[in-house]
Design an enzyme around this catalytic site. Structure first.
Site, short mmCIF file in Angstrom:
data_model
loop_
_atom_site.label_atom_id
_atom_site.label_comp_id
_atom_site.label_asym_id
_atom_site.label_seq_id
_atom_site.Cartn_x
_atom_site.Cartn_y
_atom_site.Cartn_z
N HIS A 98 0.86 -1.20 0.00
CA HIS A 98 0.00 0.00 0.00
C HIS A 98 0.89 1.25 0.00
O HIS A 98 1.96 1.24 0.61
CB HIS A 98 -0.92 -0.02 1.24
CG HIS A 98 -1.98 1.03 1.15
ND1 HIS A 98 -1.73 2.35 1.45
CD2 HIS A 98 -3.27 0.97 0.76
CE1 HIS A 98 -2.85 3.04 1.25
NE2 HIS A 98 -3.79 2.23 0.83
N GLY A 176 -7.85 9.00 0.01
CA GLY A 176 -8.30 9.76 1.17
C GLY A 176 -8.46 11.25 0.91
O GLY A 176 -8.66 12.03 1.84
N SER A 216 -10.50 7.09 -2.98
CA SER A 216 -11.77 7.80 -2.85
C SER A 216 -12.91 7.11 -3.61
O SER A 216 -13.80 7.78 -4.15
CB SER A 216 -11.63 9.27 -3.29
OG SER A 216 -10.67 9.93 -2.48
#
Ligand code: PGA
Length: 255
Positions: A98, A176, A216
């Protein structure tokens, strides 16, 4: 040919009891099942056992995943989690590489590759993340950058069933931030990832590997990504922290 996948990355959110509560909420929301959509929740390591018990006791229609793993089997690696430990609590999947791990904890493509090999050896499906920064995108180098990551991350991986390996394309600038990529942006890169997988694994296997979009992603936009030929699902951060919004995304993938 490829089952869609919706995976929730809870990141460093939810205490043990909050995690159990969220998992129970999801069981309720998904009481009618998830059709052919594979659903995965990835809680913090300390919550895994609690969520595993919810899944087992309620025959939940979702699987468990870790957010990170170390590649050694055991030993003096304070703070790390071994692949066998994930396996022992019933984790069937694990996120690796990630961008938050890469940028805050210095994880490299070489590390990601070792983690994938360790997971595959334990029968755990890696969800291997890649994605470019805003700087790289603005320089027009995003396709080349992500293709290079995928080549390094997949080097020497061996698995027969293409469902045993998942890639998540997550542009860092979209994570985010509420600034999601367009469906066309996602397709541009996911198509390039698919072409790279063809080079690495051959046509047939590459056609069966799931590629997720992340950054998102939410109930309102997931349908757009899923309509793209090389996007097979979503890796969801913020919107996975509420049972109703995560379930809405699963239902959208079932449609
Ligand atoms: P986000 O996170 O959905 O909150 O943008 C996605 C991710 O980082 O996996």
């Amino acid at each position: 040919m490829r089952n869609r996948m919706i995976a929730g990355n809870w990141k460093m959110n939810k205490t043990f009891s909050e995690g159990v509560e969220l998992a129970l909420g999801l069981v309720e929301e998904l009481a009618d099942g998830t059709g052919s959509v594979d659903v995965v929740v990835c809680p913090p390591a300390i919550d895994l056992k609690g969520v595993a018990e919810v899944i087992e006791q309620s025959s939940a229609p979702f699987a468990l995943g870790g957010q990170n793993v170390y590649w050694e089997e055991s030993g003096a690696y304070t703070g790390e989690t071994a692949p066998g430990m994930l396996e022992a609590v019933g984790a069937a999947y694990c996120i690796i590489g990630h961008s938050e791990r890469r940028s805050y904890f210095g994880e490299t493509d070489e590390d990601v590759n070792k983690k994938a090999k360790a997971l595959l050896a334990h029968g755990i499906v890696p969800i291997s993340c890649c994605g470019e920064s805003l700087e790289i995108r603005q320089a027009g180098e995003h396709v080349a950058f992500v293709v290079d990551q995928v080549r390094k991350d997949t080097e020497g991986l061996e698995f027969d069933d293409p469902a045993r390996y998942v890639i998540a394309y997550e542009p860092i600038w979209a994570i985010g931030t509420g600034m999601n990529a367009t469906a066309d942006d996602a397709q541009e890169i996911c198509g390039a990832i698919r072409a790279t997988l063809v080079e690495v694994f051959g046509e047939e296997k590459a056609a069966g590997i799931r590629i997720l979009y992340g950054g998102s992603a939410k109930p309102e936009n997931v349908g757009g990504y899923l309509s793209m030929p090389d996007v097979d699902g979503a890796l969801v951060g913020g919107a996975s922290l509420k049972a109703d919004s995560f379930a809405a995304m699963v239902k959208s993938a079932m449609a």
